[in-house]
Design an enzyme around this catalytic site. Structure first.
Site, PDB file in Angstrom:
ATOM      1  N   GLU A  55      51.521  40.325  31.005  1.00 44.71           N
ATOM      2  CA  GLU A  55      52.742  40.583  31.770  1.00 44.71           C
ATOM      3  C   GLU A  55      53.735  41.409  30.947  1.00 44.71           C
ATOM      4  OE1 GLU A  55      54.022  36.812  33.411  1.00 44.71           O
ATOM      5  OE2 GLU A  55      52.312  36.832  34.791  1.00 44.71           O
ATOM      6  N   GLU A  66      41.278  40.166  35.316  1.00 42.47           N
ATOM      7  CA  GLU A  66      40.012  40.785  35.731  1.00 42.47           C
ATOM      8  C   GLU A  66      39.961  42.244  35.310  1.00 42.47           C
ATOM      9  OE1 GLU A  66      42.038  38.886  37.530  1.00 42.47           O
ATOM     10  OE2 GLU A  66      41.074  38.108  39.339  1.00 42.47           O
TER      11      GLU A  66
HETATM   12  N1  THU Z   1      46.771  37.450  38.191  1.00 45.07           N
HETATM   13  C1  THU Z   1      45.569  37.699  37.587  1.00 45.07           C
HETATM   14  O1  THU Z   1      45.501  37.955  36.386  1.00 45.07           O
HETATM   15  N2  THU Z   1      44.456  37.658  38.346  1.00 45.07           N
HETATM   16  C2  THU Z   1      44.430  37.246  39.653  1.00 45.07           C
HETATM   17  O2  THU Z   1      43.353  37.185  40.228  1.00 45.07           O
HETATM   18  C3  THU Z   1      45.667  36.915  40.344  1.00 45.07           C
HETATM   19  C4  THU Z   1      46.922  37.160  39.593  1.00 45.07           C
HETATM   20  C5  THU Z   1      47.977  37.440  37.351  1.00 45.07           C
HETATM   21  C6  THU Z   1      48.940  38.558  37.557  1.00 45.07           C
HETATM   22  C7  THU Z   1      50.240  37.920  37.070  1.00 45.07           C
HETATM   23  O3  THU Z   1      50.319  38.048  35.670  1.00 45.07           O
HETATM   24  C8  THU Z   1      50.085  36.442  37.414  1.00 45.07           C
HETATM   25  O4  THU Z   1      48.678  36.247  37.597  1.00 45.07           O
HETATM   26  C9  THU Z   1      50.838  35.997  38.650  1.00 45.07           C
HETATM   27  O5  THU Z   1      50.544  36.804  39.726  1.00 45.07           O
END
Ligand code: THU
Length: 153
Positions: A55, A66
């Protein structure tokens, strides 16, 4: 699509990838959402590659676990085929897994990886009802997705 009520019911390789994705999720950088995601994938030669969500204070720059894992594959092992990818998540300070199914952007990227490698990539994830979902192919997760076919002249 296959559904399993218990992780134990999955095949050994899938269980191992789930375990590796959980390990990876412990190192997620998710100070804003506090939603820690790990992805683990296995290549044809048995190599395991993991990724975690990354993030940023500028929220739109956040990157899903992913895609971090997938882009690492094509950077480090450009000609490798991915057999299977597992994704898991937990909320910060919670040990238990929480449901997390890949977002549309990740499904789009998975579908292109799959078409590039010319072989299916299985995807394992925990659905909203806490059932394990095993997609035999990334394409199954994105019906009628956009592809390079539309760009051809
Ligand atoms: N996120 C992922 O890494 N993969 C997913 O399949 C869904 C969402 C992350 C993005 C963000 O950092 C956090 O989860 C909340 O959306």
């Amino acid at each position: 699509m296959e559904y399993f009520n218990h992780l134990e019911d999955l095949d050994a390789e899938s269980k191992y990838l789930v375990h590796k994705s959980k390990e990876a999720a412990a190192h997620a950088y998710a100070p804003y959402s506090k939603f820690c995601v790990g992805a683990a994938l296995i290549l044809e030669d048995g190599t395991i590659i993991t990724g975690t969500n990354q993030e940023n204070a500028a929220y739109p720059l956040c990157m899903c676990a992913e895609r971090v894992a997938l882009y690492a594959v094509t950077s480090l092992h450009p000609n490798a085929k991915i057999l299977k990818l597992a994704v898991t998540a937990h909320k910060k300070n919670h040990k238990e897994l929480t449901p997390a199914t890949s977002c549309g952007a990740c499904r789009q990227v998975m579908a292109e990886f799959e078409s590039r490698q010319g072989a299916p990539m299985q995807v394992i994830m925990l659905g909203p009802d806490k059932q394990w979902i095993k997609a035999p192919s990334a394409a199954d997760l994105l019906p009628h997705g956009f592809s390079k076919d539309s760009l051809e002249v």
